[in-house]
Design an enzyme around this catalytic site. Structure first.
Site, PDB file in Angstrom:
ATOM      1  N   ASP A 103      52.965  47.688  12.877  1.00 14.74           N
ATOM      2  CA  ASP A 103      53.299  48.278  11.576  1.00 14.74           C
ATOM      3  C   ASP A 103      52.954  47.372  10.407  1.00 14.74           C
ATOM      4  O   ASP A 103      53.351  47.629   9.264  1.00 14.74           O
ATOM      5  CB  ASP A 103      54.792  48.634  11.533  1.00 14.74           C
ATOM      6  CG  ASP A 103      55.113  49.845  12.390  1.00 14.74           C
ATOM      7  OD1 ASP A 103      54.287  50.766  12.436  1.00 14.74           O
ATOM      8  OD2 ASP A 103      56.182  49.859  13.012  1.00 14.74           O
ATOM      9  N   ASP A 163      50.921  56.621  15.372  1.00 11.80           N
ATOM     10  CA  ASP A 163      51.250  56.051  14.059  1.00 11.80           C
ATOM     11  C   ASP A 163      50.248  54.981  13.627  1.00 11.80           C
ATOM     12  O   ASP A 163      50.012  54.779  12.429  1.00 11.80           O
ATOM     13  CB  ASP A 163      52.640  55.409  14.078  1.00 11.80           C
ATOM     14  CG  ASP A 163      53.714  56.262  14.721  1.00 11.80           C
ATOM     15  OD1 ASP A 163      53.421  56.911  15.740  1.00 11.80           O
ATOM     16  OD2 ASP A 163      54.855  56.249  14.225  1.00 11.80           O
ATOM     17  N   GLY A 221      50.449  60.215  28.788  1.00 12.71           N
ATOM     18  CA  GLY A 221      50.967  60.422  27.455  1.00 12.71           C
ATOM     19  C   GLY A 221      52.442  60.776  27.500  1.00 12.71           C
ATOM     20  O   GLY A 221      52.866  61.582  28.334  1.00 12.71           O
ATOM     21  N   THR A 223      56.347  60.635  24.844  1.00 10.90           N
ATOM     22  CA  THR A 223      56.821  60.572  23.470  1.00 10.90           C
ATOM     23  C   THR A 223      57.943  59.562  23.359  1.00 10.90           C
ATOM     24  O   THR A 223      58.713  59.371  24.297  1.00 10.90           O
ATOM     25  CB  THR A 223      57.293  61.950  22.962  1.00 10.90           C
ATOM     26  OG1 THR A 223      57.496  61.875  21.550  1.00 10.90           O
ATOM     27  CG2 THR A 223      58.592  62.377  23.628  1.00 10.90           C
ATOM     28  N   ARG A 235      55.701  64.739  12.739  1.00 10.00           N
ATOM     29  CA  ARG A 235      55.270  63.574  11.967  1.00 10.00           C
ATOM     30  C   ARG A 235      54.093  62.893  12.651  1.00 10.00           C
ATOM     31  O   ARG A 235      53.187  62.386  11.978  1.00 10.00           O
ATOM     32  CB  ARG A 235      56.432  62.602  11.779  1.00 10.00           C
ATOM     33  CG  ARG A 235      56.131  61.520  10.726  1.00 10.00           C
ATOM     34  CD  ARG A 235      57.381  60.736  10.378  1.00 10.00           C
ATOM     35  NE  ARG A 235      57.602  59.637  11.298  1.00 10.00           N
ATOM     36  CZ  ARG A 235      58.759  58.963  11.401  1.00 10.00           C
ATOM     37  NH1 ARG A 235      59.801  59.324  10.677  1.00 10.00           N
ATOM     38  NH2 ARG A 235      58.879  57.958  12.234  1.00 10.00           N
ATOM     39  N   TRP A 239      50.491  61.978  11.189  1.00 14.13           N
ATOM     40  CA  TRP A 239      49.809  60.683  11.257  1.00 14.13           C
ATOM     41  C   TRP A 239      48.352  60.894  11.670  1.00 14.13           C
ATOM     42  O   TRP A 239      47.448  60.191  11.179  1.00 14.13           O
ATOM     43  CB  TRP A 239      50.473  59.752  12.260  1.00 14.13           C
ATOM     44  CG  TRP A 239      51.842  59.218  11.972  1.00 14.13           C
ATOM     45  CD1 TRP A 239      52.839  59.023  12.892  1.00 14.13           C
ATOM     46  CD2 TRP A 239      52.391  58.758  10.726  1.00 14.13           C
ATOM     47  NE1 TRP A 239      53.952  58.489  12.296  1.00 14.13           N
ATOM     48  CE2 TRP A 239      53.711  58.312  10.957  1.00 14.13           C
ATOM     49  CE3 TRP A 239      51.888  58.692   9.421  1.00 14.13           C
ATOM     50  CZ2 TRP A 239      54.521  57.794   9.950  1.00 14.13           C
ATOM     51  CZ3 TRP A 239      52.699  58.195   8.412  1.00 14.13           C
ATOM     52  CH2 TRP A 239      53.996  57.749   8.690  1.00 14.13           C
TER      53      TRP A 239
END
Length: 275
Positions: A103, A163, A221, A223, A235, A239
């Site tokens: 981030d 993200d 994959g 979450t 969201r 992204w």
């Protein structure tokens, strides 16, 4: 509604845009006394944000708002507060305070890259380049991706998340600023890896994707924040929309534009009639 249909809708008028910017600036001004040297928490409580130290992943958003308000109004109070916060961001990256994450783009693009572009401030530039170095160091050669969170030697952390597409501009900028291609090269490698696994055949997206730490091959994959591994986290899909647009802006690669249109179409066609 598809992306092509959306593009035919009328844009905001100059007057509407002016009023929206004035409202945003007034809201930012109302917080200035409390949040000049502190930051807003990740979420509000009872309709209000509480001040927190520079340790959370969203802290750059508030500093970015200060820069936008300064750019829109020319009011020196916003500039002074944002530059004070740039000093905090330099201290954060130099001490490694909650920087074990991808981030860094959210944190440093909005606060320090913006500040350097607007004012030429060397503290902001130094902080942003250090953050770019640290983000680059989170790249796994096996798998060709930037690890999302946590210690790099913890095999349970061997994953990317959607993200991170919003963190890549920090690396593109670092290449532009230094002339060193390695930053942008790793950004492109991460993007290509991410797009190969997180976009499903119907152009919905996974939030998180794990890789085999021994071989670098994609595994599954899942979450971390959505309803389920097979659902679409709203969201996260956003992204994808925004992140692809940013990478296309820097690279002008047509394949990114095509993927952008498809993931945007998926988002738009699953909105209610009033959008």
């Amino acid at each position: 509604m598809t992306f092509e249909e959306l593009m035919k809708k009328p844009e905001l008028s100059p007057d509407e845009t002016k009023k929206a910017l004035e409202l945003a600036s007034r809201q930012t001004e109302s917080c200035l006394s409390e949040f000049s040297s502190q930051f807003k928490s990740v979420y509000s409580e009872n309709g209000f944000y509480t001040p927190v130290p520079n340790e959370q992943w969203t802290n750059g958003f508030w500093t970015g708002e200060l820069w936008l308000a300064y750019e829109n109004t020319g009011d020196e109070r916003y500039r002074e507060a944002a530059l004070k916060q740039a000093e905090s961001f330099l201290e954060r990256i130099e001490t490694g305070n909650h920087t074990d994450t991808h981030d860094l783009g959210f944190l440093y693009s909005l606060s320090c890259v913006s500040g350097y572009k607007l004012t030429g401030n060397e503290t902001a530039k130094k902080a942003a380049l250090l953050a770019a170095d640290h983000l680059k160091s989170r790249f796994h050669e096996k798998g060709q991706f930037l690890q999302a969170w946590g210690a790099m030697d913890n095999l349970k952390n061997y994953r990317l998340i959607i993200d991170c597409l919003l963190n890549l501009p920090l690396l593109y900028w670092a290449t532009e600023e230094t002339g060193q291609p390695e930053y942008a090269k790793k950004a492109r490698a991460h993007l290509d890896t991410a797009l190969s696994v997180i976009i499903r055949p119907d152009y919905s997206t996974y939030h998180t994707y794990y890789f085999d730490p021994e071989t670098g091959k994609p595994l599954r994959g899942v979450t971390h924040q959505g309803y389920s591994a097979d659902s679409v986290w709203a969201r996260g899909q956003a992204w994808g929309v925004y992140g692809l647009a940013l990478s296309y802006r820097y690279t002008r690669s047509p394949e990114y534009l095509e993927d952008f249109k498809h993931v945007t179409d998926y988002f738009l066609t699953h909105l209610p009639e009033n959008l």
